[in-house]
Each structure stands twice: as structure tokens, then as C-alpha cells.
Design a protein around this motif. Sequence first.
Motif, short mmCIF file in Angstrom:
data_model
loop_
_atom_site.label_atom_id
_atom_site.label_comp_id
_atom_site.label_asym_id
_atom_site.label_seq_id
_atom_site.Cartn_x
_atom_site.Cartn_y
_atom_site.Cartn_z
N ASP A 1 0.83 -1.20 0.00
CA ASP A 1 0.00 0.00 0.00
C ASP A 1 0.87 1.26 0.00
N LEU A 2 1.89 1.27 0.84
CA LEU A 2 2.79 2.42 0.88
C LEU A 2 3.52 2.61 -0.44
N ARG A 3 3.93 1.51 -1.01
CA ARG A 3 4.64 1.56 -2.29
C ARG A 3 3.76 2.17 -3.39
N ILE A 4 2.53 1.70 -3.48
CA ILE A 4 1.62 2.22 -4.49
C ILE A 4 1.28 3.68 -4.19
N SER A 5 1.09 4.01 -2.92
CA SER A 5 0.79 5.39 -2.54
C SER A 5 1.93 6.33 -2.92
N SER A 6 3.18 5.88 -2.72
CA SER A 6 4.33 6.72 -3.07
C SER A 6 4.40 6.94 -4.57
N VAL A 7 4.08 5.92 -5.35
CA VAL A 7 4.09 6.09 -6.81
C VAL A 7 3.00 7.07 -7.23
N LEU A 8 1.80 6.93 -6.64
CA LEU A 8 0.71 7.86 -6.97
C LEU A 8 1.06 9.29 -6.57
N GLN A 9 1.68 9.43 -5.41
CA GLN A 9 2.04 10.77 -4.95
C GLN A 9 3.09 11.39 -5.87
N SER A 10 4.03 10.58 -6.36
CA SER A 10 5.06 11.11 -7.25
C SER A 10 4.49 11.58 -8.57
N THR A 11 3.34 11.04 -8.96
CA THR A 11 2.70 11.45 -10.21
C THR A 11 1.74 12.62 -10.02
N GLY A 12 1.53 13.04 -8.75
CA GLY A 12 0.61 14.13 -8.47
C GLY A 12 -0.82 13.70 -8.29
N TYR A 13 -1.08 12.39 -8.28
CA TYR A 13 -2.45 11.90 -8.12
C TYR A 13 -2.89 12.07 -6.68
N HIS A 14 -4.15 12.45 -6.48
CA HIS A 14 -4.69 12.62 -5.13
C HIS A 14 -6.16 12.31 -5.14
N THR A 15 -6.62 11.63 -4.10
CA THR A 15 -8.05 11.34 -3.96
C THR A 15 -8.40 11.37 -2.49
N ASP A 16 -9.63 11.80 -2.18
CA ASP A 16 -10.10 11.86 -0.80
C ASP A 16 -10.76 10.58 -0.36
N ASP A 17 -11.03 9.67 -1.30
CA ASP A 17 -11.69 8.42 -0.96
C ASP A 17 -11.25 7.37 -1.96
N GLY A 18 -11.26 6.13 -1.55
CA GLY A 18 -10.87 5.08 -2.47
C GLY A 18 -9.97 4.08 -1.80
N LEU A 19 -9.24 3.37 -2.64
CA LEU A 19 -8.46 2.24 -2.15
C LEU A 19 -7.39 2.65 -1.16
N TRP A 20 -6.70 3.77 -1.44
CA TRP A 20 -5.53 4.08 -0.62
C TRP A 20 -5.91 4.65 0.73
N ASN A 21 -7.10 5.17 0.88
CA ASN A 21 -7.54 5.69 2.17
C ASN A 21 -8.27 4.66 3.01
N GLU A 22 -8.61 3.52 2.42
CA GLU A 22 -9.31 2.51 3.19
C GLU A 22 -8.33 1.78 4.10
N PRO A 23 -8.62 1.63 5.38
CA PRO A 23 -7.70 0.97 6.29
C PRO A 23 -7.65 -0.52 6.03
N SER A 24 -6.46 -1.09 6.28
CA SER A 24 -6.35 -2.54 6.13
C SER A 24 -6.98 -3.25 7.31
#
Length: 787
Positions: free
Chosen positions: A289-312
Motif C-alpha cells: 500500500d505504501l509503495r503504491i501510494s508513493s508512486v501515486l504521490q510522485s505522479t501528483g495523483y490525489h483522492t479523498d476516498d478510495g483504495l488508498w484511504n481505506e484501512p487494512s
Amino acid sequence: MEAAAAAAASMTGAGKGGGDAGAGTALSFLSRGWREVRDSASADLRLMRARADSLRTLADRELEQLLVSASTTVAAPAPPVAAGAPIAEVEFVRNRIQPRISELRRHYASGDLADLAIGRRVLEGWAVPTQPRGATTARVDLSGVTAIRNALVSDVGWRRAAAWGGDAEEDKEWEVVRMIRGGLRELERRSQGSEILGGLPGPGELVDKFKSSLKSFNMEPLGSKEVPPLDLNEIMANLVRQSGPFLDQLGVRRELRDKLVETLYSRQNHSLSADSSLLGDDSSTDELDLRISSVLQSTGYHTDDGLWNEPSKYEVSDNKRHVAIVTTASLPWMTGTAVNPLFRAAYLARSAKQDVTLVVPWLCKSDQELVYPNSMTFSSPEEQETYIKKWLEERLGFESNFKISFYPGKFSKERRSIIPAGDTSQFISSREADIAILEEPEHLNWYHHGNRWTDKFNHVVGVVHTNYLEYIKREKNGAVQAFLVKHINNWVTRAYCDKVLRLSAATQDLPKSIVCNVHGVNPKFLKIGDKLMADRENGQQSFSKGAYFLGKMVWAKGYRELLGLLDKRRIDLQGFKLDVYGSGEDSHEVQSTAKKLNLNVNFFKGRDHADDSLHGYKVFINPSISDVLCTATAEALAMGKFVVCAEHPSNEFFMSFPNCLTYRTPEEFVARVNEAMAREPQPLTAEQRYNLSWEAATERFMEYSDLDKVLSQPAEGVHRNKARRALQPNLSDIMDGGLAFAHHCLTGNEALRLATGAIPGTRDYDKQHCVDMGLLPPQVQHPVYGW
């Protein structure tokens, strides 16, 4: 170099066999490659020298700022202190530190390794002179600063050696920062308890200022660190993880799926050990999850809801669990599945251990006009929620503290019930998907095409309200339909519930089920009973009216049995008059039949059982054998009335009350009616009143649903999904998973849904639901390529 030499020798040998032209081409290629390697190495050396010079400049600047700060503070006026103390410190700074700094700067600027060694000896020669006896004991201890300077000189020497052919590892690049931090911690430890000298800042202030200025040492230029894109193994690991529901339906064990994800992710080369240390002892799933989040952040992608904000894991706030009560009806429809779940939510929410959400169907206005009495309609879910809360507050003796949520529903005229439209489970947030109580689980899941309840929730309890088989048998081809419905009910409850509670033995015997009455009566009815008994004790007449019946006016609610008994025993019941209160789809037929039979029955529109006009009746007659547990019967007993009902499993709970008079034959029915009309009912004891209350019903529910055990588990570590299954295969789990998968496939086919009686278009909610509830269209929320 050895590899380059070997390659050159090989290519030279090949050139001899191929002529001078081939040899010339090979030598030209080697020469060009060697120049590129040399240019690249030179550029790296220049970069290393530039970074070393930058570090040296920063170190000099920080040391100068430190000294200037100390000198400026000393120059300020200070309160009187012990004689000689400030002067000794100032003289130490001027006479010992500044000359040493000048000498160190000269050797440091030369860049020669020998001069650097001399600089190190200069730093080691620094010492703090012993203060004269009688001076104050508080002084600036610079031993930590000495360690810092030693670290700087040592690190710069290593950098120079590495730049000229040393083989130090690249990951030691910021070793100086760690050594500086160690020195600062040592300086802070030694400076604890020190006092401020005159106007001179104490060691604590110096440390804070020096530490804040060192932030630039550990700061890389923006954009200097590039995040590598996801590799194939990481993409496959995430795909397997997101395909969990599909693999579950195929029977793939979760531990096998998790092992596959871990294996795939462990093959990639990106390390997240530093970041994952913040997560505790979690698996590689969180690292992914952290790995994918870091890739998304490096591309400028941001979302307030969805996969990356859902707790494991299921997130617990204030150590509270969450209970979602999902039912098939809502006020103002005065039916058991609307009233009883409402009270269950209110009484469960009284406990501080859990938060409660009541999930009820939302009907569009066209359906509201068909269902709700007196042509009552609501323009928004918020308006209906206000009505429900107000109705409840008028009947409770405490403030209700639970949320109300809505899911799309449609009214079926043929079934006279509300059918969910779309996946009901999606209207419960994943962050609140802990415990689910399905009121009428078979009804909710007949056409359910969505998440499996037992996959999304930790514990799922079904409460069976209705004897559907008894209703269906009364319809055309009822025997065949009842046979099919019986097996479908077994199917869906086994696949979607962990535990099933049947209100009485009158219901179908379902898998994982137990019989227990978990319903109570509105507290208002108990208060009415207390008032009537108090009036009787004071010599007043408690009951001024005779017998009545109250229920929704459909044949299946006992109207056929009632009219049959009155017709067969009209001679024995001469002079007996019965008032009937009810409204429903069969109102016209029921009243026409009673008129044809010339029965002494008066019909009135349906009303609330707590209405003042019903308090004066002494006898409640309920001949229904299709009910599971008649709420009106319990309310009549709570008001202190007689109840005449059939000796049937649905009335077993009420038989322990002395005011409940049961019969098995028409002759016994006449005898019980005459008995009730001839005498006064007995007052309820404290135990009997408590057994009828919602407090007692809630205790029974907690015990028989295992909810007390589930809620007693610690809140930490409660996973959104159920706990991992045992490594040994469980035949029951495999069967349940297979049934859930088959049901999911069948309910996804529109032709099969319509063939089994589903309302057209209920696989997903429609446009009107989107407008009323502010929902995204189904094709947007669930695209074709999504699982």
C-alpha cells in the motif's frame, strides 16, 4: 576494468579473423566507450567534490553563527552574578575557541588529507579550563560540540578518500548527520539541569538553535529522489489482492492468496523497510500500500476516498465497535420489520461499547404512495429520518443515539413487500463494516447481487421475522413455490449469515439457527398498563369496551381464520360484538365477506395500537397462525388486557402469561372468549413486565446471537474481513463459499431474476434513486472492467 580488458581482447581476436577493417571498427568502439566511461567518472568526481565543499561551507557557517550568537549574548547587559564567572567563560571563547577555529578553517580549506589530520588534532586539543574555586558551577560544556567537529572532519576525510578511489558504500553518504545527532543527544544529556549564566544562553538554548539550523543537512533538493514505477511483480501482487472476492467465490483460501501476494511482492527490489517500520508488525500488504501510494504521490495523483484511504484493519474510534442493523421496511409503514429493528437500534445504542447505524429502504414517491398510510410522502431521506426520530422520541424514555442510513428499494405489489435495489452492503461504509444484523436475512438476500456479508463483516446475525412458507402456501401453486422458497432460504442464510435467530418455532428451520424471542414492546404500552391497573385499584373502571382485533388487513394476517370461527360459532357467540382495526390490500374483500356472512363485526381504519381509543378494550383476539411472533399480542399483554390466541408455536412465548388464553378447537375458542369477557385480567408482576420489555429482549439478543462474546473481544486488531480460516480445509466453509458464488452468478443474470419473481431493473438502482439519494449512476460506480 578487467571486464573491459577481456571484452577488448575478445573483440581484437575476432578482428584478426575478419581483417583490418573489423579490427579498426572494434578499436574505435572501445575507444569511444572508454571516453564515455572516463567522462562519466569525471562528472561523478566533480559532483562529489561539490557536495563535500557544500558540506564544508555549511559547517563553517553554522559554527560562525554559533560563536556570533554566544558573543552577542555576552555583550548584552546581564544581572550580577558571582565574581569572575562570566568573565572566565568569555575569555575562554575569545582566547581558546576563536584562534582554534581560524587554524582549523585554514587547514580545512586546503583540502589536503594531511591538513585534515592536523585539523583533527587541533579539535582534539580543545579543552574547557577549570574554573576558579568560588565561581559558579554552571558553565557551557562543549564536549558535545567537540564530538560534532570530530565527526565532521572524519566524514569529510572519508569523502575525499572515496572521491579518489575509495570503495565506501553509497548508503553511508549521510553518516555525518547521524553522528551529529548523536553528539547533540549527548550534549543535551549533559546540559540537563544547567542554569543560564548571566546573559549567556544555557546549553539547552544552544542545542535547540544548533539543531534547528542542522535541518538543512538532512534535506535533499526537491525532486532529487525519483520514485521508480511499479514493476510487474508489484502490479500482479496488487491485482491478486484486489481480486479477493472473486478468488473467494472460486474457493481459493485467503491464506493462500495472502501468501501469493507476499511472494510476488518479495521479488521486487524496492525496499520500504524504513517506512514499514511505522506500521508495526503488519504483513507486506501494508508495504505494498505504501509503495503504491508513493508512486501515486510522485505522479501528483490525489483522492479523498478510495483504495488508498481505506484501512487494512477495521478502525476503532474510542475503543468502540460498530453495529449495522439492516431491515426491509421503515416508518411510517407500521409493520413489524419497521418498528422492531428501530427499537433494537435504540436499545443497542444505549451501550457505550458500540456505535449503531440503522439501514432502512428509501422508496421513490411513486412507491411511497402505495406503501405509506394516509398518502404520506417524503421528498428526501433527511425528511424521512426526521420523522422516524421524532416518532421514536415520543415513545422512548431516553434520547436515542444512533445513525439512520438509507439504501434504494422498490415496492413489489405481488409480494406486498420492499425489495432492495442494487447491493445493499455498499451503503455501509467499509470503516463501519464490523457487525451486521440482517432483519429478515432471506428477504434481503433473495436477489442480492453484491458483496458477501460474511466477507465484509466480522460477524453477521440474521433475525427471522416472517413465516414466508405459510404465506406462499396460500397462493396459487403454493406447494411448489413453497418447496422452492424453502431451499432458497436455506441457501442464502447459510451463505450469508454466521448465526440466525428465529423468533419462534413457527418459522422454517434454517441452518445455523436457534429459537429465541428477541423482541420487546414499546415502553409506552407498559406505562399504559400501569395506569389502567392503578385506576382499577382506585375503584375506577379500567376497561369499558369488549373485544377487538388489530392487524394489517390482508388475508394472511389471520382474517380468514377469524371470520371462519365467527361464522361457525355464531350461535354460541350470540351477542358477541367484535371491532376490527386495519388497513391493507385486502380490505375490500375482507369487509365484503363479513357482510355476506352477516357477522357482527365493525371495521375501522388501521391506527397505532397505543391510540387512546384502544385503551378501553379488555380482550384482544388474534386467531392468526401465519405470524412468527405477533407484536400486537405482546403489546396487548403489556397493557394488561386478555389475549385469546391459537395454541401455536408462534404464541409459545406468551403462554407463560396468565392473561394469555389459548385454544386448539373452535369449541375452546368460544370457551376462552366467554372466560375473558366474564372476568378481569390479572395485574402483571415485575418479572413479567421485565420479560416483555426491550431491555430483556436486548439481553436475550446479546446472549443468543453471541454478540456479547464478539463485543468482549479487544477492539485492537479487529480486521474488516473475518479472521483467517484454519490451514486445514473446512468442508462447511467450502460449501458456504460455493453456495455464495453460485448465488452471485445466478442473481447476476437478469433473465433468471425475472423468472424467479424479481422486480425488473432491481439488480441496480435507477435514475430516480440517484436523484433522491445523490448517488453516482451504477455504470460509473461499478464500471464494466471493475470486479
